[in-house]
Motif scaffolding. Sequence first.
Motif, PDB file in Angstrom:
ATOM      1  N   SER A   1      -1.696   9.264  -3.409  1.00 33.38           N
ATOM      2  CA  SER A   1      -1.572   8.513  -4.662  1.00 33.38           C
ATOM      3  C   SER A   1       0.475   7.461  -4.438  1.00 33.38           C
ATOM      4  O   SER A   1       0.785   5.920  -4.344  1.00 33.38           O
ATOM      5  CB  SER A   1      -1.299   8.873  -5.501  1.00 33.38           C
ATOM      6  N   ASN A   2       0.559   7.801  -3.435  1.00 37.33           N
ATOM      7  CA  ASN A   2       1.625   7.064  -2.643  1.00 37.33           C
ATOM      8  C   ASN A   2       1.596   5.950  -1.767  1.00 37.33           C
ATOM      9  O   ASN A   2       2.477   5.107  -1.727  1.00 37.33           O
ATOM     10  CB  ASN A   2       2.969   8.431  -2.396  1.00 37.33           C
ATOM     11  N   VAL A   3       0.228   6.216  -0.954  1.00 40.10           N
ATOM     12  CA  VAL A   3      -0.096   5.303  -0.013  1.00 40.10           C
ATOM     13  C   VAL A   3      -0.482   4.169  -1.383  1.00 40.10           C
ATOM     14  O   VAL A   3      -0.264   2.876  -0.971  1.00 40.10           O
ATOM     15  CB  VAL A   3      -0.747   5.924   0.417  1.00 40.10           C
ATOM     16  N   THR A   4      -1.998   4.363  -1.487  1.00 36.07           N
ATOM     17  CA  THR A   4      -2.155   3.613  -2.652  1.00 36.07           C
ATOM     18  C   THR A   4      -1.206   2.941  -3.724  1.00 36.07           C
ATOM     19  O   THR A   4      -1.689   1.019  -4.568  1.00 36.07           O
ATOM     20  CB  THR A   4      -3.140   4.152  -2.863  1.00 36.07           C
ATOM     21  N   ALA A   5       0.011   3.175  -4.236  1.00 39.30           N
ATOM     22  CA  ALA A   5       0.911   2.714  -4.829  1.00 39.30           C
ATOM     23  C   ALA A   5       1.495   1.574  -4.109  1.00 39.30           C
ATOM     24  O   ALA A   5       1.881   0.382  -4.659  1.00 39.30           O
ATOM     25  CB  ALA A   5       1.917   3.483  -5.298  1.00 39.30           C
ATOM     26  N   THR A   6       1.493   0.938  -3.403  1.00 32.64           N
ATOM     27  CA  THR A   6       1.824  -0.252  -1.949  1.00 32.64           C
ATOM     28  C   THR A   6       1.433  -0.876  -2.501  1.00 32.64           C
ATOM     29  O   THR A   6       2.348  -2.367  -2.603  1.00 32.64           O
ATOM     30  CB  THR A   6       2.278   0.028  -0.690  1.00 32.64           C
ATOM     31  N   LYS A   7       0.336  -1.448  -3.687  1.00 32.10           N
ATOM     32  CA  LYS A   7      -0.752  -2.476  -3.649  1.00 32.10           C
ATOM     33  C   LYS A   7       0.040  -2.794  -5.308  1.00 32.10           C
ATOM     34  O   LYS A   7      -0.578  -1.873  -6.021  1.00 32.10           O
ATOM     35  CB  LYS A   7      -1.835  -2.267  -3.642  1.00 32.10           C
TER      36      LYS A   7
ATOM     37  N   ILE B   1      -0.576  -4.499 -15.798  1.00 32.46           N
ATOM     38  CA  ILE B   1      -0.206  -4.653 -14.438  1.00 32.46           C
ATOM     39  C   ILE B   1       0.294  -3.250 -13.673  1.00 32.46           C
ATOM     40  O   ILE B   1       0.919  -1.939 -15.563  1.00 32.46           O
ATOM     41  CB  ILE B   1       2.024  -5.808 -14.302  1.00 32.46           C
ATOM     42  N   THR B   2      -0.283  -2.889 -12.387  1.00 29.07           N
ATOM     43  CA  THR B   2      -0.322  -1.250 -12.575  1.00 29.07           C
ATOM     44  C   THR B   2       0.043  -1.303 -10.873  1.00 29.07           C
ATOM     45  O   THR B   2       0.349  -1.988 -10.636  1.00 29.07           O
ATOM     46  CB  THR B   2      -0.874  -0.545 -13.052  1.00 29.07           C
ATOM     47  N   ASP B   3      -0.153   0.138 -10.352  1.00 27.63           N
ATOM     48  CA  ASP B   3      -0.070  -0.852  -9.049  1.00 27.63           C
ATOM     49  C   ASP B   3      -1.327   0.370  -8.578  1.00 27.63           C
ATOM     50  O   ASP B   3      -2.180   1.526  -9.738  1.00 27.63           O
ATOM     51  CB  ASP B   3       1.295   0.110  -8.315  1.00 27.63           C
ATOM     52  N   GLY B   4      -2.097   0.441  -7.122  1.00 32.16           N
ATOM     53  CA  GLY B   4      -3.019   1.639  -7.000  1.00 32.16           C
ATOM     54  C   GLY B   4      -3.498   2.681  -7.439  1.00 32.16           C
ATOM     55  O   GLY B   4      -3.520   3.646  -7.529  1.00 32.16           O
TER      56      GLY B   4
ATOM     57  N   ALA C   1       9.832  -2.275  -5.668  1.00 35.08           N
ATOM     58  CA  ALA C   1       8.756  -2.093  -4.330  1.00 35.08           C
ATOM     59  C   ALA C   1       7.567  -3.658  -4.641  1.00 35.08           C
ATOM     60  O   ALA C   1       6.709  -3.106  -3.395  1.00 35.08           O
ATOM     61  CB  ALA C   1       8.115  -1.046  -3.740  1.00 35.08           C
ATOM     62  N   ILE C   2       6.942  -3.051  -5.629  1.00 36.77           N
ATOM     63  CA  ILE C   2       5.513  -4.158  -5.446  1.00 36.77           C
ATOM     64  C   ILE C   2       5.647  -5.309  -6.428  1.00 36.77           C
ATOM     65  O   ILE C   2       4.667  -6.089  -6.605  1.00 36.77           O
ATOM     66  CB  ILE C   2       4.731  -3.145  -6.760  1.00 36.77           C
TER      67      ILE C   2
END
Length: 224
Positions: A30-36, A44-47, A174-175
């Motif tokens: 989750s933390n890796v995919t959240a970088t996008k 608006i959200t993150d990966g 960060a995003i």
Amino acid sequence: MTQPRAAFAQVGSPYYAALAAVFTALVIISNVTATKGVAFGPIITDGGFIVFPLTYVIGDVLSEVYGFKAARRVIFLGFAMNALAALAFWVTVYLPAADFYTDQDHFENVVGAYTQLIVAGLAGFIVGQTINAWVVVRIKERTKERHLWARLIGSTFAGQLGDTVVFCSIAAGAIGITSFSDFAVYTALGWLYKTAVEVIMLPVTYRVIAFIKRREPTYAPSRT
């Protein structure tokens, strides 16, 4: 007469270890995919939205079957493995790049964002998962084996709210989120989406909990 205590299983079985492993893997993914940063029109959200809600499903199972201390142990394990992942990524950043490797700058950007998201994720993760586990156990102490739905939904609303507010407050930069309106949408959508996923997953959570309770030799249901 004293009130009988809620029943929980001991942690020595393979089921506990398997749940801990899956939980930790989902947190790191989750933390890796959240970088996008991700946008669906005005949404608006993150990966991280892809798999992160499943960590709360597993957190509910751990809290319901094994209790607060056992669930908290897995939370801290996830914290430690996330920190180790961040350390490994930064060591990799500073290793000398091969002549044919041309993505050093991109890798550094991802690791930099990941590190900020690690801080955000760990802060929200500890707050949210601790609230989630605490609510499950406290409601169970009152209801024993009855009203599982109340424990799962109540813990989801409280835990996800704490997690989302803390995480989004740190992760927004960060995003690339800079305006308050985008931040408000990001936070509100994250809480509603993750809560909705857990509610939709309730039938699956019920079955997983029932499956493990039946097969855990140390679990003895408390009597009301």
